[in-house]
Design an enzyme around this catalytic site. Structure first.
Site, PDB file in Angstrom:
ATOM      1  N   LYS A 201       0.839  -1.196   0.000  1.00 24.26           N
ATOM      2  CA  LYS A 201       0.000   0.000   0.000  1.00 24.26           C
ATOM      3  C   LYS A 201       0.876   1.249   0.000  1.00 24.26           C
ATOM      4  O   LYS A 201       0.659   2.175  -0.779  1.00 24.26           O
ATOM      5  CB  LYS A 201      -0.912  -0.035   1.230  1.00 24.26           C
ATOM      6  N   GLU A 207      11.002  -4.440   3.609  1.00 26.26           N
ATOM      7  CA  GLU A 207      11.048  -5.864   3.243  1.00 26.26           C
ATOM      8  C   GLU A 207      10.599  -6.044   1.791  1.00 26.26           C
ATOM      9  O   GLU A 207      11.239  -6.734   0.999  1.00 26.26           O
ATOM     10  CB  GLU A 207      10.107  -6.681   4.133  1.00 26.26           C
ATOM     11  N   GLY A 263      -4.428  -1.800   5.755  1.00 23.23           N
ATOM     12  CA  GLY A 263      -3.752  -2.993   5.236  1.00 23.23           C
ATOM     13  C   GLY A 263      -4.439  -4.287   5.647  1.00 23.23           C
ATOM     14  O   GLY A 263      -4.724  -5.153   4.819  1.00 23.23           O
ATOM     15  N   ARG A 264      -4.747  -4.420   6.920  1.00 20.87           N
ATOM     16  CA  ARG A 264      -5.321  -5.693   7.396  1.00 20.87           C
ATOM     17  C   ARG A 264      -6.804  -5.815   7.064  1.00 20.87           C
ATOM     18  O   ARG A 264      -7.411  -6.852   7.307  1.00 20.87           O
ATOM     19  CB  ARG A 264      -5.078  -5.843   8.897  1.00 20.87           C
ATOM     20  N   GLU A 349      -3.233  -6.384  15.538  1.00 24.41           N
ATOM     21  CA  GLU A 349      -2.769  -5.079  15.061  1.00 24.41           C
ATOM     22  C   GLU A 349      -3.881  -4.046  15.237  1.00 24.41           C
ATOM     23  O   GLU A 349      -3.624  -2.863  15.411  1.00 24.41           O
ATOM     24  CB  GLU A 349      -2.313  -5.159  13.589  1.00 24.41           C
ATOM     25  N   HIS A 380      -3.040 -32.611  18.727  1.00 25.70           N
ATOM     26  CA  HIS A 380      -1.859 -33.408  19.073  1.00 25.70           C
ATOM     27  C   HIS A 380      -0.662 -32.530  19.402  1.00 25.70           C
ATOM     28  O   HIS A 380       0.469 -33.010  19.456  1.00 25.70           O
ATOM     29  CB  HIS A 380      -1.529 -34.368  17.926  1.00 25.70           C
ATOM     30  N   LYS A 497      10.467  -0.089  13.342  1.00 27.53           N
ATOM     31  CA  LYS A 497      10.890   0.210  11.961  1.00 27.53           C
ATOM     32  C   LYS A 497      11.985   1.271  11.958  1.00 27.53           C
ATOM     33  O   LYS A 497      12.986   1.141  11.263  1.00 27.53           O
ATOM     34  CB  LYS A 497       9.695   0.739  11.145  1.00 27.53           C
TER      35      LYS A 497
HETATM   36  O1  F6P Z   1       3.011  -3.869  10.023  1.00 30.69           O
HETATM   37  C1  F6P Z   1       2.683  -2.573   9.696  1.00 30.69           C
HETATM   38  C2  F6P Z   1       2.029  -2.482   8.352  1.00 30.69           C
HETATM   39  O2  F6P Z   1       1.853  -1.128   8.088  1.00 30.69           O
HETATM   40  C3  F6P Z   1       0.713  -3.246   8.239  1.00 30.69           C
HETATM   41  O3  F6P Z   1      -0.353  -2.581   8.795  1.00 30.69           O
HETATM   42  C4  F6P Z   1       0.639  -3.439   6.772  1.00 30.69           C
HETATM   43  O4  F6P Z   1      -0.316  -4.410   6.417  1.00 30.69           O
HETATM   44  C5  F6P Z   1       2.053  -3.853   6.462  1.00 30.69           C
HETATM   45  O5  F6P Z   1       2.843  -3.029   7.311  1.00 30.69           O
HETATM   46  C6  F6P Z   1       2.486  -3.701   5.046  1.00 30.69           C
HETATM   47  O6  F6P Z   1       2.361  -2.394   4.601  1.00 30.69           O
HETATM   48  P1  F6P Z   1       2.443  -2.021   3.066  1.00 30.69           P
HETATM   49  O7  F6P Z   1       1.295  -2.681   2.377  1.00 30.69           O
HETATM   50  O8  F6P Z   1       2.382  -0.537   3.015  1.00 30.69           O
HETATM   51  O9  F6P Z   1       3.745  -2.552   2.534  1.00 30.69           O
END
Ligand code: F6P
Length: 533
Positions: A201, A207, A263-264, A349, A380, A497
């Site tokens: 987003k 990452e 995001g979630r 979150e 189990h 972060k």
């Molecule tokens: O973990 C923090 C967060 O902002 C989440 O809320 C989000 O889903 C994730 O990082 C990934 O964010 P992006 O879609 O901006 O890469």
């Protein structure tokens, strides 16, 4: 804003909970035959049974009073009306707009419609083999590069509905910055038939961007550095078009998401492009219809019959009045393997917060710790603790009367038989947790009185999955309202972060001058002495 824990409604629940006998659940279940009728509800083909929760009619009445005192019904209307719900970022939370059907009276936003058409057309092109790579070969593998909400939702859907794919395209998911994550996925793939979806987003998540760069290098190694490579093998899902274009993605290959979809909560948007390719746009639309069905139920049903609202209220009851710090999600379905981790982000979150909307501290415990696993495997591993441990963990059992359509690989009759035993296991576990068994030998005894909810569907299909998704989204919202917290921001993840950035500079530049604590300093020193770089 009044602290809800000081309200007469909260106090009434406190005194009600202390008046319940420790063996109340077992007694209630055995003595009251009308209980199942009054504490279970149907929606679509889902049957939601709250009768194994430690609640009475009085509990539900008191929870409803609490919800009314906190204006839950009005807050639900505000959510759907697109009012600002995410106060710290001054945004609405309009995930429900993503699944308004185009034929409905309220036809939803043209932006949403346009995006859905664009993603559907693209998904169908890829599925039909019409979208080809630089060498003219059709795409046979998709790699979704994203993390958090840009990973867990599409992963969960494509795995949950894999029986409905009707296609041989494989979807892989890379989220972690650990290079082994990308390597383990790419080692099976041919660059000329691979499409990368860079899913972020913000398009700033380190990452995702770093993995995207490594993936590009991997593809260039075989296919050369021509710009067409990026145009045919890399698409983006993002709200930050500028950053995606700077990466080299063509504007027409950017699929939008927006600020007003967290995001979630973005599983119904272009963020699930990989899943849409996996299951096809028609199945995806059916899943959206399932979500919308629950949205309408949540929006229009009075609280006493409102399933997600009751899930949320009972969640607060378990957390705050019965002091259960954990909550387990146990689907009896291998296809729902990723559902618990998807819910972990959704719930923790959203509601792992300690400050109320008015900036004051919450005077109560908030989100429980969600854990999960699939039945029967979980039986189990950690179920011993659920049955006889000193910690009581309420459980949501999710099961289906019928298996998903069987493949030709297995004998149909045997599939039905095994599925029946799967279900028997599920029902046996909730019964054992609630009723227990008393024997003279202490170590054989199970006290029972351990609460659970069972959600029983007819079959795991796209519509049902959509219903499950929306049930939990609205449950989370309900709990946030009762705690007066903002379920739509996530400031807690920011500190880690920014510290990573500082420490990464120290590591790269082989220095250790920043203002670190002694433990962090010694870890950095240790790394610098031992690194291969
Ligand atoms: O973990 C923090 C967060 O902002 C989440 O809320 C989000 O889903 C994730 O990082 C990934 O964010 P992006 O879609 O901006 O890469």
């Amino acid at each position: 804003m009044i602290d809800p824990t000081l309200s007469p409604e909260w106090k009434a629940l406190e005194s009600h909970s202390s008046s319940l006998k420790p063996s109340a659940l077992k007694d209630l279940l055995v003595e009251d035959y009308s209980r199942v009728e009054s504490l279970s509800l149907d929606i679509g083909d889902l049957f939601v049974d709250f009768s194994k929760q430690l609640v009475t009619d009085e509990t539900i009445d008191l929870l409803l009073s609490l919800a009314n005192s906190l204006n839950l019904s009005e807050k639900i209307q505000s959510l759907f009306a697109g009012e600002v719900m995410n106060f710290s970022e001054n945004r609405p939370a309009l995930h429900t707009a993503l699944r308004v059907p185009s034929e409905s009276e309220d036809q939803g936003s043209p932006l949403v419609k346009e995006a859905l058409i664009k993603t559907s057309e693209f998904a169908e092109n890829v599925r039909a083999g019409e979208w080809v790579g630089v060498t003219g070969k059709p795409i046979t593998s998709i790699v979704n590069v994203g993390i958090g909400g840009s990973h867990l939702g599409p992963l969960m859907i494509s795995s949950a509905l894999r029986s409905y794919s009707g296609n041989d395209i494989t979807c892989r998911f890379v989220s972690n910055i650990d290079p082994k994550n990308l390597e383990s996925q790419l080692s099976y793939l041919e660059p000329e038939s691979t499409l990368f979806i860079i899913n972020s987003k913000s398009f700033t998540t380190s990452e995702t961007i770093m993995n995207a760069q490594v993936a590009l290098k991997w593809a260039q190694k075989t296919l050369g550095e021509e710009s067409n490579l990026l145009h045919r093998h890399f698409v983006a899902v993002t709200a930050n078009h500028k950053a995606a274009e700077s990466f080299g993605i063509l504007p027409e290959n950017i699929f939008p998401t927006w600020d007003w979809v967290g995001g979630r909560f973005s599983v119904c948007s272009s963020v699930s492009l990989a899943a849409m390719i996996a299951i096809g746009s028609e199945n995806f639309q059916t899943m959206l219809n399932g979500c919308h069905n629950i949205d309408e139920h949540f929006r229009l049903t009075e609280l006493s019959q409102n399933i997600p609202a009751l899930m949320g209220m009972i969640g607060v009851w378990n957390r705050n009045f019965l002091s259960h710090a954990n909550h387990a999600i146990i689907p009896y379905s291998t296809d729902l393997t990723h559902f618990p981790s998807y819910l972990q982000q959704l719930e923790m979150e959203s509601n792992g917060k300690q400050v109320r909307e008015d900036g004051r501290r919450v005077n109560a415990e908030t989100s429980p710790i969600l854990l999960g696993g699939i039945g029967t495997d979980a039986q189990h591993s950690f179920f011993q603790l659920l049955h006889q441990g000193t910690t009581v963990i309420p459980v949501d059992f999710i099961a289906f009367c019928n298996p998903t359509p069987p493949t030709e690989t297995l004998d149909g009759e045997m599939v039905l038989k095994n599925h029946e035993i799967l279900l028997a296991n599920c029902f046996a576990q909730s019964k054992a947790l609630a009723i227990g068994s008393k024997t003279e030998t202490g170590y054989l005894s199970s006290d029972g009185n351990r609460p659970s909810t069972t959600i029983l569907g007819n079959r795991l299909d796209p519509f049902t999955l959509g219903q499950l998704i929306a049930l939990y989204e609205h449950k989370v919202f309900t709990m946030g309202v009762l705690w007066q917290i903002n379920s739509f921001d996530q400031w807690g993840v920011q500190l880690g972060k920014s510290l990573t950035e500082t420490i990464a500079t120290d590591l790269t530049e082989a220095k250790n001058n920043s203002d670190h604590d002694p433990s962090t300093k010694s870890l950095i020193n240790r790394y610098q002495k031992n690194r291969d770089l």
